[in-house]
Design a protein around this motif. Structure first.
Motif, mmCIF file in Angstrom:
data_model
loop_
_atom_site.group_PDB
_atom_site.id
_atom_site.type_symbol
_atom_site.label_atom_id
_atom_site.label_comp_id
_atom_site.label_asym_id
_atom_site.label_seq_id
_atom_site.Cartn_x
_atom_site.Cartn_y
_atom_site.Cartn_z
ATOM 1 N N ALA A 155 32.203 47.568 42.867
ATOM 2 C CA ALA A 155 33.498 47.088 42.367
ATOM 3 C C ALA A 155 33.443 45.601 42.029
ATOM 4 C CB ALA A 155 34.599 47.367 43.390
ATOM 5 N N GLU A 198 31.437 45.118 38.835
ATOM 6 C CA GLU A 198 32.233 45.453 37.649
ATOM 7 C C GLU A 198 33.224 44.344 37.320
ATOM 8 O OE1 GLU A 198 35.469 48.837 36.531
ATOM 9 O OE2 GLU A 198 33.599 49.520 37.474
ATOM 10 N N ARG A 199 33.833 43.772 38.346
ATOM 11 C CA ARG A 199 34.871 42.752 38.146
ATOM 12 C C ARG A 199 34.304 41.403 37.732
ATOM 13 N NH1 ARG A 199 40.340 41.559 39.995
ATOM 14 N NH2 ARG A 199 40.471 43.696 40.722
ATOM 15 N N PHE A 200 33.188 40.981 38.354
ATOM 16 C CA PHE A 200 32.725 39.599 38.201
ATOM 17 C C PHE A 200 31.362 39.432 37.533
ATOM 18 C CE2 PHE A 200 35.348 38.996 42.233
ATOM 19 C CZ PHE A 200 36.441 38.482 41.552
ATOM 20 N N LEU A 235 41.234 39.288 45.346
ATOM 21 C CA LEU A 235 40.389 39.400 44.144
ATOM 22 C C LEU A 235 41.160 39.171 42.854
ATOM 23 C CD1 LEU A 235 38.100 42.417 45.081
ATOM 24 C CD2 LEU A 235 37.568 39.980 45.168
ATOM 25 N N GLY A 236 42.470 39.255 42.906
ATOM 26 C CA GLY A 236 43.285 39.006 41.728
ATOM 27 C C GLY A 236 43.618 37.538 41.531
#
Length: 85
Positions: free
Chosen positions: A46, A49-51, A63-64
């Motif tokens: 995860a 994928e995000r960073f 994380l937001g």
């Protein structure tokens, strides 16, 4: 003395920009009574994928709500001041 909180540095092996980010981060650790913890995004699908194309990124656990590179000491200090009491 208040308990030290963690500033998370989302990084991965071989991240040259992450080394540059640490130069900006270190002075803020003492100022805000923070401890730096490096989080390898390659170990978490995860996070990868995000960073993956955004690292280095720092955060306080949400994380937001992160501060992404490029940042300098002043920008990071302002970001931290807005989030820490």
């Amino acid at each position: 003395m208040s308990k030290s909180r963690e500033l998370l540095l989302y990084t991965t092996l071989g991240c040259g920009l992450c080394e540059k980010a640490k130069v900006e981060i270190w002075p803020q650790l003492e100022l805000f009574n923070l401890r730096l913890r490096e989080v390898d995004i390659a170990e978490d699908e995860a996070l990868m994928e995000r960073f993956s194309i955004r690292i280095p990124v720092v955060g306080l656990g949400d994380l937001g709500d992160v501060c992404g590179w490029p940042f300098d000491q002043r920008q990071l200090r302002i970001w931290l001041e807005a989030r820490l009491d």
